[in-house]
Design an enzyme around this catalytic site. Structure first.
Site, mmCIF file in Angstrom:
data_model
loop_
_atom_site.group_PDB
_atom_site.id
_atom_site.type_symbol
_atom_site.label_atom_id
_atom_site.label_comp_id
_atom_site.label_asym_id
_atom_site.label_seq_id
_atom_site.Cartn_x
_atom_site.Cartn_y
_atom_site.Cartn_z
ATOM 1 C CD GLN A 128 42.556 19.557 80.972
ATOM 2 O OE1 GLN A 128 41.492 19.263 81.501
ATOM 3 N NE2 GLN A 128 43.236 18.719 80.223
ATOM 4 N N GLY A 129 43.520 24.632 80.978
ATOM 5 C CA GLY A 129 43.061 25.526 79.914
ATOM 6 C C GLY A 129 43.339 24.952 78.543
ATOM 7 C CD GLU A 166 41.454 15.376 81.302
ATOM 8 O OE1 GLU A 166 42.215 15.849 80.444
ATOM 9 O OE2 GLU A 166 40.352 15.880 81.604
ATOM 10 C CB SER A 180 37.854 23.185 76.130
ATOM 11 O OG SER A 180 38.058 21.831 76.424
ATOM 12 C CB SER A 187 37.104 21.988 86.051
ATOM 13 O OG SER A 187 36.264 21.349 85.120
HETATM 14 C C1 LIG Z 1 32.054 19.167 83.455
HETATM 15 C C2 LIG Z 1 33.078 19.511 82.424
HETATM 16 C C3 LIG Z 1 34.312 19.947 82.834
HETATM 17 C C4 LIG Z 1 35.270 20.297 81.895
HETATM 18 N N1 LIG Z 1 36.479 20.745 82.344
HETATM 19 C C5 LIG Z 1 37.396 21.163 81.440
HETATM 20 C C6 LIG Z 1 38.633 21.696 81.887
HETATM 21 O O1 LIG Z 1 38.883 21.782 83.082
HETATM 22 N N2 LIG Z 1 39.503 22.116 80.973
HETATM 23 C C7 LIG Z 1 39.258 22.024 79.633
HETATM 24 O O2 LIG Z 1 40.103 22.408 78.850
HETATM 25 N N3 LIG Z 1 38.084 21.519 79.158
HETATM 26 C C8 LIG Z 1 37.161 21.096 80.047
HETATM 27 N N4 LIG Z 1 35.953 20.585 79.592
HETATM 28 C C9 LIG Z 1 35.675 20.629 78.163
HETATM 29 C C10 LIG Z 1 35.644 19.297 77.460
HETATM 30 O O3 LIG Z 1 36.942 18.822 77.233
HETATM 31 C C11 LIG Z 1 34.869 19.520 76.138
HETATM 32 O O4 LIG Z 1 33.533 19.807 76.489
HETATM 33 C C12 LIG Z 1 34.919 18.316 75.240
HETATM 34 O O5 LIG Z 1 36.203 18.109 74.733
HETATM 35 C C13 LIG Z 1 33.920 18.459 74.069
HETATM 36 O O6 LIG Z 1 34.046 19.680 73.421
HETATM 37 P P1 LIG Z 1 32.762 20.590 73.183
HETATM 38 O O7 LIG Z 1 32.096 20.813 74.467
HETATM 39 O O8 LIG Z 1 33.189 21.781 72.420
HETATM 40 O O9 LIG Z 1 31.789 19.731 72.307
HETATM 41 P P2 LIG Z 1 31.870 19.536 70.730
HETATM 42 O O10 LIG Z 1 33.225 19.173 70.323
HETATM 43 O O11 LIG Z 1 31.223 20.694 70.060
HETATM 44 O O12 LIG Z 1 30.941 18.270 70.562
HETATM 45 C C14 LIG Z 1 29.518 18.318 70.498
HETATM 46 C C15 LIG Z 1 29.021 16.920 70.126
HETATM 47 O O13 LIG Z 1 29.537 16.581 68.841
HETATM 48 C C16 LIG Z 1 30.275 15.394 68.904
HETATM 49 N N5 LIG Z 1 31.396 15.465 67.982
HETATM 50 C C17 LIG Z 1 32.296 16.453 67.814
HETATM 51 N N6 LIG Z 1 33.208 16.130 66.911
HETATM 52 C C18 LIG Z 1 32.911 14.899 66.481
HETATM 53 C C19 LIG Z 1 33.482 14.003 65.555
HETATM 54 N N7 LIG Z 1 34.589 14.266 64.880
HETATM 55 N N8 LIG Z 1 32.884 12.810 65.388
HETATM 56 C C20 LIG Z 1 31.777 12.471 66.073
HETATM 57 N N9 LIG Z 1 31.188 13.276 66.959
HETATM 58 C C21 LIG Z 1 31.747 14.469 67.166
HETATM 59 C C22 LIG Z 1 30.719 15.283 70.337
HETATM 60 O O14 LIG Z 1 30.989 13.946 70.693
HETATM 61 C C23 LIG Z 1 29.551 15.850 71.088
HETATM 62 O O15 LIG Z 1 28.561 14.874 71.273
HETATM 63 C C24 LIG Z 1 34.992 20.214 80.522
HETATM 64 C C25 LIG Z 1 33.733 19.765 80.109
HETATM 65 C C26 LIG Z 1 32.767 19.434 81.045
HETATM 66 C C27 LIG Z 1 31.443 18.959 80.572
#
Ligand SMILES: Cc1cc2nc3c(=O)[nH]c(=O)nc-3n(C[C@H](O)[C@H](O)[C@H](O)COP(=O)(O)OP(=O)(O)OC[C@H]3O[C@@H](n4cnc5c(N)ncnc54)[C@H](O)[C@@H]3O)c2cc1C
Lengths: 383, 300
Positions: A125-126, A243, A128, A160
């Protein structure tokens, strides 16, 4: 309202149980994606050959065309039999395939769906990106239209299984200068295409299961766009609804197995005599029962109306947080053995460390709470 | 398997909610009109599962959670259970006695207009005569009075389903109470402005409300499942009803507290409604409480 199963469903459950009893592999699924890929593919193929893949997918594309209730029965028996996690097939089975069933052309479905079910094609899944996590509409990866192709540049992260995948659900900006939700498209990207570089990333639990993906003039035929150019946000939302919705049934069902094991462990090592532990366990026992009730309720809603109810976001958040409470309890119960944890160990500590993902991946707990507040309770949008 | 409401249940639910809105709103919980009980009997809520009406527990639980949502009289719980299990020996309102060890005085809730009281214990239900010369005192819940009495002659049933039935109804009240607090908080969060916007815009508040929605939805799902398990006379029914009561009580209490925080200063006043939910939640904790040990037992 009733909680009984039909004669046919009960017979189906027995078939599931019998087959699983005879066929669940004795060896454990390897932890690292690169080592597990052969295992995952072989197991999926076995499931397919025996008729257990795509139980509620349309029969035209290799599924069984049965009901979602039967799918749930299968997953319940699957958890009870300690059958392995579907691993690298997770994306294709849980949301890639369902997204295609709902949005894709006949050709796209005919080509991809059977390959997903047979374990021949691994999907990732691309969505993020480094700059687009919770704020998914901030996607910058772009696809320039050249003739009948998209020429893609940019990068994705946390993908992932990217390093073992054949195909990707790629959401990218196909309209130059477009902003936010507009101008995005959902495309099927060949992970073996020239110009793709995958840099695997190690998790704190030790395994290398996700990756960063770079696109350097990657060419994708326009015929790989799903749901029409510029409709990417809508299609991506349907992916996320799978999902976050039905994609979690397996975990919901597994929780029932886990709490039973925790109670057994706490009895065996005497920790249940600690009132606080007994109280937490009884609380979780009730919560796990409620989770099953919620799952059934949501499934009933799907049967009745064709889609999950508005409470799907509640179930998603509750499943994630309850799962983490179960994992924390498991770590508490192993006591000092926690100190011995080493990368590669497949135990409660491993599950606990991996489990942090459940309130991050697929939309963080904070984002889920926004969704519940705004869509279920009608509170004003914060963003 | 189907855990959604069927058309009949949905119709009854809506009719109950509509009637309650017009005749028994939550805001009036502390001073209900004198003739109210007669209306409740006319509506059939005092004996939905009694011989004659014979509705199922699932339908009854749906209706009772609507009644619980407006903090309907506690005596409905005992009366509905008594009409199911002691149809021949009662007539009219039945008060609710909390479990007590003989010869300690028993505490009877919502005694007004009742001649008998129903006591719940995990092992069964028992019906006691009430003395005529008794005094009524308030409880923490402004909608509920109490009286004290000595042990009197009693009849009882040891049918295992009887105490489960009463516990289920109490759980339904708790779920309704949790719903009420959630809705009150969400409504206020849309209405009240600070810093030039509705306070529900702020995530700190929005997420409090979201958690209230989660707790209520979790408890409600288990309530429906539990009701069905009693209808099916499942061997797991005792477990599922205990789980429903525990989750319902907790949701009612936690939501009751959160609702006051969402309201700020006005939430602490005697005049505003939030404290009514909180106090009802506290009272419900003592009515047919869930047994933690049962929740740990092997079956289920
Ligand atoms: C094990 C794992 C597998 C994954 N696999 C995939 C995958 O296969 N494909 C894919 O596309 N993505 C994948 N992801 C990515 C995942 O979707 C993102 O990590 C997630 O959406 C959060 O984005 P971020 O990591 O940039 O955190 P951020 O968005 O930077 O968030 C950091 C913190 O800030 C908080 N925050 C951010 N915005 C707000 C807001 N508006 N209000 C309140 N709090 C906020 C968040 O809740 C979090 O606690 C995976 C993540 C993990 C951990």
């Amino acid at each position: 309202m009733d909680i009984g199963f039909s004669v046919e469903e009960t017979r189906f459950r027995e078939e599931c149980r019998d087959w699983l009893h005879a066929n669940v592999p004795a060896e454990k699924r390897p932890l690292d994606a690169a080592d597990a890929i052969g295992f995952d593919k072989a197991w999926q193929r076995r499931l397919f050959d025996a008729g257990w893949a795509g139980i509620n997918w349309p029969a035209d594309y290799g599924g069984r065309g049965l009901s979602i209730v039967q799918q749930v029965i299968w997953l319940e028996e699957y958890a009870k039999a300690h059958a392995p996690w579907i691993g690298a097939n997770f994306v294709g089975i849980n949301h890639g395939g369902p997204t295609l069933i709902l949005n894709a052309s006949e050709e796209q479905k005919a080509y991809h769906l059977p390959r997903i079910l047979k374990g021949e094609a691994i999907w990732c899944q691309g969505f993020s990106e480094p700059g687009a996590g919770s704020d998914l509409a901030g996607i910058k990866t772009r696809g320039r239209i050249e003739g009948d192709e998209l020429v893609v540049n940019g990068s994705k992260i946390w993908t992932s299984f990217a390093h073992v995948a054949d195909w990707q659900e790629l959401v990218l900006r196909t309209e130059e200068g477009s902003q936010r939700h507009a101008g995005l498209s959902w495309a099927i990207c060949d992970m073996h295409a020239p110009g793709i570089t995958v840099r695997p990333i190690r998790k704190m639990s030790g395994q290398t299961e996700f990756a960063e993906v770079f696109y350097d003039d990657v060419r994708i035929p326009l015929s790989n766009v799903v749901g029409g150019l510029g409709n990417g946000w809508k299609v991506a939302m349907s992916t996320l609804s799978f999902e976050r919705g039905t994609g979690f049934i397996a975990e919901q069902v597994k929780a029932g197995q886990e709490i039973a094991e925790l109670v057994t462990t706490a009895r065996a090592n005497g920790m249940i005599k600690d009132d606080r532990i007994a109280d937490q366990l009884s609380q979780m026992r009730a919560e796990v029962a409620a989770l099953r009730a919620m799952t059934y309720r949501n499934i009933s809603e799907v049967v009745r109306t064709g889609q999950p109810g508005p409470e799907a976001s509640v179930i998603r958040l509750f499943t994630a947080e309850l799962g983490q409470r179960l994992e924390r309890m498991a770590v508490l119960l192993i006591g000092e053995d926690l100190i011995d944890f080493a990368y590669g160990d497949d135990n409660a500590v491993q599950d606990y460390l991996r489990g942090f993902a459940s309130t991050i991946a697929g939309g963080t707990a904070q984002i889920q709470r926004d969704i519940i507040g705004e869509r279920l309770l009608g509170l004003p949008k914060s963003r | 398997m189907d855990l959604t409401l069927n058309d009949e249940q949905e119709a009854l639910r809506t009719a109950t909610a509509d009637w309650c809105r017009d005749h028994m709103p939550l805001e009036g919980a502390r001073s209900r009109p004198a003739g109210l009980w007669g209306d409740l009997e006319t509506m059939g809520w005092t004996g939905m599962t009694a011989p004659g009406l014979d509705l199922d527990h699932a339908t009854e639980a749906v209706v009772f959670s609507e009644l619980g949502r407006v903090l309907a009289p506690i005596g409905l719980i005992s009366t509905a259970a008594a009409h199911r299990w002691f149809a021949d020996s009662i007539d009219g309102k039945v008060a609710l006695a909390l479990p007590a060890d003989e010869p300690r005085d028993m505490r009877v809730l919502d005694p007004g207009g009742a001649n008998v009281a129903l006591m719940w214990t995990a092992g069964g239900l028992r019906l006691f005569d009430m003395p005529n010369d008794r005094t009524h005192a308030p409880t923490i819940d402004p909608s509920t009075d109490q009286s004290r009495q000595e042990w009197t002659a009693s009849v009882g049933t040891k049918d295992a389903a009887a105490p489960l039935h009463l516990q289920l109804l109490a759980a339904a009240y708790a779920v309704g109470c949790a719903d009420a607090a959630r809705d009150m908080a969400a409504d206020y969060a849309k209405l009240r402005h600070q810093f030039d916007r509705p306070i529900g815009w702020f995530q700190a508040l929005k997420h409090i409300c979201s958690d209230m929605a989660v707790r209520a939805a979790v408890a409600r799902s288990q309530l429906h499942y539990a009701a069905c398990s009693l209808d099916a006379r499942d061997t797991d029914a005792a477990f599922h009803i205990a789980a429903a009561k525990r989750l319902g009580d907790q949701a009612a209490l936690d939501n009751g507290r959160a609702n006051i925080q969402v309201h700020g200063g006005i939430g602490m006043t005697d005049e505003a409604a939030p404290h009514l939910c909180l106090k009802r939640a506290h009272l419900l904790q003592f009515i047919a409480p869930a047994d933690a040990a049962l929740l740990l037992e092997d079956a289920a």
